[in-house]
Design an enzyme around this catalytic site. Structure first.
Site, mmCIF file in Angstrom:
data_model
loop_
_atom_site.group_PDB
_atom_site.id
_atom_site.type_symbol
_atom_site.label_atom_id
_atom_site.label_comp_id
_atom_site.label_asym_id
_atom_site.label_seq_id
_atom_site.Cartn_x
_atom_site.Cartn_y
_atom_site.Cartn_z
ATOM 1 N N GLU A 74 33.385 -32.302 -46.076
ATOM 2 C CA GLU A 74 32.131 -32.562 -45.352
ATOM 3 C C GLU A 74 31.285 -33.616 -46.054
ATOM 4 O OE1 GLU A 74 28.101 -30.150 -43.998
ATOM 5 O OE2 GLU A 74 29.982 -29.057 -44.215
ATOM 6 N N LYS A 270 25.402 -20.985 -45.239
ATOM 7 C CA LYS A 270 26.546 -21.896 -45.143
ATOM 8 C C LYS A 270 26.366 -23.063 -46.111
ATOM 9 C CE LYS A 270 28.938 -25.514 -43.254
ATOM 10 N NZ LYS A 270 28.783 -26.965 -43.512
ATOM 11 N N ASP A 286 39.989 -18.269 -54.595
ATOM 12 C CA ASP A 286 40.064 -17.829 -53.207
ATOM 13 C C ASP A 286 38.681 -17.916 -52.561
ATOM 14 O OD1 ASP A 286 40.394 -16.566 -50.791
ATOM 15 O OD2 ASP A 286 41.539 -14.873 -51.586
ATOM 16 N N HIS A 383 22.216 -37.217 -43.836
ATOM 17 C CA HIS A 383 23.583 -36.781 -43.551
ATOM 18 C C HIS A 383 24.356 -37.867 -42.817
ATOM 19 C CE1 HIS A 383 26.911 -34.109 -42.587
ATOM 20 N NE2 HIS A 383 26.805 -34.511 -41.330
#
Length: 429
Positions: A74, A270, A286, A383
């Site tokens: 991202e 998130k 993990d 962004h």
């Protein structure tokens, strides 16, 4: 079946079989030994899938500075974490502590006996279980870890005849999944033997059905707390339109919204996991288990909430994150994946506790940078600036066109349409 044969089967489903074969093979590692290692990580492997490997500089945690590896696809995540870390570098850095390291395993069983009798022999049963797993726990105990406790849960009020033995473990620098599951499966066999042979049990109480034996990825006893703090006046540096007090109050309110609104909390958290996951992937940990634990922890009070919090007291600003993080630095992919090993070396070969603090710091850094943007200039402008290169690559822009675009969009809003129009005009001129 050979990998090439599996690839042919996949290619036959595509419009251009030759192009598909060539594309997949182009991502094979030229070193056959390394490729064999990658192939054996999973099943039915036909190629490798690349994700960018970046680094965040200037990350100071408890007075020690790191160059932190981050693997994520991202745009703006590494930049945001780096920006957050850079600002706090000159304001005390990150502070972090591991609050606990306990991990949990569960032995689920069905039984029709008298629970009072089971409680009477409980100490004997747990001693028997420890003895039965001594060959498994010996090496872990030598490193200071092992089984740390047993708990009997009577859950017959929820499911008929259902009981659970919850076992706590300390797996030291290992994530410990295989170790825990091996112990639990041995416990299952031991439980059945114990019930069938012990004189306290008679008739149907000698029979027990082990439903399953498996670790839990929810690790509320394996917590790391990370925070940054400074005088409110220092926050005036962050935006020329706000005083330090105005920024602090606006920032705090934004975080409070994530504490009361699950819709906002989901996106807020998130962003935290953007930083944590990137470190987890880079070090071969993990990240799915880490996220599952974090989201469950965020819901521990009955509603999904923010994992980060703000305190403002006596002119002092404190922003902190409390999150469960079961991470390891030995075993599994951390030892097998060449880049995971390289990542751990880059971090100075940290212990599991230290890695937990590093990952947590990157989560907080990313969260700080995101909320800072949201309450000031807005997140989309920055962004999309970072996303500009992806858009240019979508249009197969040349290096010259990329240089012109970067210069052109320095003071303009980046959108898919605006970049498309810019390239059209550039190519016509």
């Amino acid at each position: 079946m050979l990998k090439e044969d599996k690839l042919k089967i996949v290619a036959e489903l595509m419009d251009n079989q030759v192009e598909t074969m060539e594309l997949m093979k182009s991502f094979w590692h030229p070193d056959k030994h390394k490729q064999k290692i990658f192939d054996e990580f999973s099943e039915n492997t036909i190629s490798n899938f690349y994700i960018p490997y970046g680094v965040a500089p200037n990350v100071t945690i408890n007075g020690k500075t790191y160059l932190v590896p981050m693997v994520i696809e991202e745009s703006s995540v590494v930049a945001a974490a780096s920006a957050g870390a850079k600002w706090w570098l000159n304001h005390g850095g990150f502070h972090s502590e591991v609050v606990g390291v306990t991990k949990i395993g569960q032995l689920h069983f069905s039984w029709k006996g008298d629970v009072k009798i089971l409680k009477e022999v409980w100490d004997e049963l747990t001693r028997t279980m420890r003895t039965a797993t001594a060959h498994i726990t010996a090496n872990m105990e030598a490193r200071g870890g092992g089984i740390t406790g047993f708990e009997l849960l009577d859950m017959t009020d929820k499911i008929e005849n259902y009981y659970q033995i919850r076992v706590s473990f300390d797996t030291k620098d290992s994530m410990g999944a295989n170790f825990i599951n091996s112990c639990l499966e041995e416990f299952g066999q031991t439980l059945k033997t114990f019930f069938s042979l012990h004189p306290k049990f008679t008739g149907q109480s000698k029979e027990v059905t082990v439903i399953m034996a498996i670790l839990s990825n929810y690790t509320p006893g394996c917590i790391v707390k990370t925070w940054v703090e400074c005088d409110i006046d220092e926050l005036a540096e962050l935006d020329d339109q706000l005083t330090g007090e105005e920024f602090a109050e606006k920032f705090k309110t934004a975080v409070q919204i994530a504490e009361v609104d699950p819709y906002r909390a989901t996106t807020h958290n998130k962003g935290i996991f953007n930083g944590i996951d990137a470190v987890a992937i880079a070090t071969g940990n993990d990240f799915r288990a880490i996220e599952a634990a974090g989201h469950t922890y965020a819901s521990k009070d009955g509603q999904y909430k923010s994992l980060s919090h703000v305190e403002i007291e006596n002119g002092h600003f404190k922003f902190y994150l409390e999150v469960p993080l079961a991470m390891g630095t030995v075993g599994g992919l951390t030892s097998l994946h060449p880049l995971a090993k390289q990542s751990l070396e880059l971090l100075g070969k940290p212990s599991a506790d230290e890695l937990m603090m590093i990952a947590s710091a990157m989560g907080l850094a990313n969260n700080f940078a995101a909320v800072r943007s949201l309450v000031t200039k807005g997140i989309q402008r920055g962004h999309m600036k970072m996303h500009l290169m992806n858009i240019l690559n979508h249009f197969d822009a040349t290096e010259e066109e990329k240089e012109l675009a970067v210069e052109y969009f320095k003071d303009k809003v980046v959108t898919f349409a605006s970049v498309s129009n810019f390239l059209k005009e550039t190519r016509l001129s």
